[in-house]
Design an enzyme around this catalytic site. Structure first.
Site, PDB file in Angstrom:
ATOM      1  CB  CYS A  48      -0.896  -0.007   1.238  1.00 41.43           C
ATOM      2  SG  CYS A  48      -1.866   1.508   1.465  1.00 41.43           S
ATOM      3  CB  SER A  50      -0.297   3.761   4.125  1.00 40.37           C
ATOM      4  OG  SER A  50      -0.594   2.382   4.243  1.00 40.37           O
ATOM      5  CG  HIS A  53       3.490   7.508   4.412  1.00 36.93           C
ATOM      6  ND1 HIS A  53       4.224   8.639   4.126  1.00 36.93           N
ATOM      7  CD2 HIS A  53       2.550   7.419   3.432  1.00 36.93           C
ATOM      8  CE1 HIS A  53       3.749   9.221   3.025  1.00 36.93           C
ATOM      9  NE2 HIS A  53       2.741   8.489   2.593  1.00 36.93           N
ATOM     10  CG  HIS A  69      -3.069  -2.622   5.197  1.00 41.06           C
ATOM     11  ND1 HIS A  69      -1.935  -1.851   5.255  1.00 41.06           N
ATOM     12  CD2 HIS A  69      -3.904  -1.993   4.332  1.00 41.06           C
ATOM     13  CE1 HIS A  69      -2.077  -0.800   4.457  1.00 41.06           C
ATOM     14  NE2 HIS A  69      -3.269  -0.869   3.886  1.00 41.06           N
ATOM     15  CB  CYS A 104     -15.741   1.684  21.990  1.00 41.44           C
ATOM     16  SG  CYS A 104     -15.606   1.935  20.193  1.00 41.44           S
ATOM     17  CB  CYS A 107     -18.419   0.594  17.853  1.00 37.00           C
ATOM     18  SG  CYS A 107     -16.813   0.169  17.121  1.00 37.00           S
ATOM     19  CD  GLU A 153      -7.350  -1.571   2.933  1.00 35.07           C
ATOM     20  OE1 GLU A 153      -7.699  -0.608   3.627  1.00 35.07           O
ATOM     21  OE2 GLU A 153      -6.537  -1.467   1.992  1.00 35.07           O
ATOM     22  CD  GLU A 201      -0.325   9.941 -12.228  1.00 36.47           C
ATOM     23  OE1 GLU A 201       0.920   9.986 -12.318  1.00 36.47           O
ATOM     24  OE2 GLU A 201      -0.937   9.887 -11.143  1.00 36.47           O
TER      25      GLU A 201
END
Length: 356
Positions: A48, A50, A53, A69, A104, A107, A153, A201
């Protein structure tokens, strides 16, 4: 359990090897299988945008930091109570790397993205196996390969972006950034009936890819006058929906200027922590009444992403595949930008055997 991890904090793009971040294989302990858990032997895990990072220390600097992930695989073990969704050993699956606790306050208020226990089952997916709660796991449609299934995902992110746009059939749409999320969002927004669908792009190959997958127009923000070209495409009205999927501070600055009056602008990427974008409230919020919003994670999007997945063109996003042992090389290729997406093969699983 062999796992791809950040072993040294630093930018993976740093030309100085002594300060550059480093990716390697680390042995992580395999979590115990709880009564509601599912153990998955991972077939593919995609890099990904991310992930680099994390190497820069975005979420902490204690190494090693397990990565990954976006994954697919085959169920190899089930906890004694992990049967409520009809999951079986041998099922081909993908899933949500985050478990929303459901108890929680966020949620209970229908804001799962702010779950106070969101990291409890966030485990590295660039590994030989992963153990998730059954609520995170989705059986893949028969027509979706394990290779394509690892994109569930990021597809959920594209669905979440579409949700945040509040798009109407016929709205003019521009997407900035032709990486994986931008390309997937393009295909999803096309399904919504977007018009004047434009990809902004700088890389020619990614503009061409967007045209193959449904873009009506493309803009090179480096070689063209972005504002003048957008004005031409929209007959001077601007875009009703503008999406940033680039994560680039330089790219996002001009997007508000191509938005129509009353438009929605979605910032659908991860941005540098120190970046602050100037905003003229009179121009953009008072006179143009723009709605500005962002995307963190993708609650409530996975079941619909699963429905959409068979209708997407995914071959070009899964063409660059490296073995788990070659993770460092795979990340080097990723940050080079030579491919829109890079995938790791974590185990060589036979599709026919896993589906039996």
């Amino acid at each position: 359990m062999r796992t791809v991890a950040v072993t040294k904090i630093g930018s993976l793009r740093d030309p100085d090897e002594s300060t550059r971040g480093r990716i390697g294989l680390v042995d992580f302990p395999e979590p115990e299988l709880g009564p509601e858990d599912v153990r998955i032997r991972i077939a593919y895990s995609a890099i990904c945008g991310s992930d680099p990072h994390l190497a820069e220390g975005f979420f902490g600097t204690d190494v090693p930091i397990g990565l990954g992930h976006e994954l697919s695989g085959v169920i190899e073990a089930l906890g004694e109570r992990a049967h409520r969704n009809g999951l079986r050993i041998g099922d081909r699956v993908s899933g949500n790397f985050l478990r929303f606790c459901g108890t929680c306050r966020p949620c209970q208020e229908g804001r799962q993205q702010f779950c106070e226990h969101i990291q409890d089952y966030n485990r590295p997916g660039m590994a030989e196996t992963i153990t998730w709660h059954e609520s995170q796991v989705y059986r893949l449609p028969d027509e979706i390969s394990l290779l394509h299934g690892c994109l569930l995902e990021p597809t959920s992110v594209a669905v979440r972006i579409a949700d945040k746009t509040r798009i109407r059939v016929g709205d003019r749409v521009a997407i900035c950034g032709g990486g994986p999320i931008g390309q997937l969002a393009l295909q999803v927004l096309r399904m919504y009936g977007a018009t004047s669908l434009t990809m902004i792009e700088p890389i020619a190959e990614r503009r061409e890819m967007a045209l193959r997958h449904g873009a009506q127009f493309v803009i090179d923000p480096v070689g063209e006058d972005q504002y003048a070209r957008a004005d031409e495409i929209t007959d001077g009205r601007g875009y009703d929906v503008v999406i940033d999927a680039s994560g680039s501070p330089r790219a996002v600055r001009g997007l508000l200027d191509i938005a129509a009056k009353g438009a929605t602008v979605v910032y659908g990427a991860m941005y540098p922590e120190s970046f602050e974008m100037p905003l003229n409230l009179s121009d953009y919020l008072y006179l143009k009444e723009l709605t500005l919003t962002g995307v963190f994670v993708s609650p409530y999007a996975f079941p619909r992403a699963l429905q959409v997945l068979p209708h997407l063109e995914l071959d070009e996003l899964t063409a660059a595949v490296f073995d788990l042992e070659d993770a460092a090389e795979a990340f080097a290729v990723h940050v080079s930008g030579r491919h829109p997406k890079v995938v790791l093969r974590c185990n060589d699983l036979d599709e026919r055997e896993s589906a039996a």
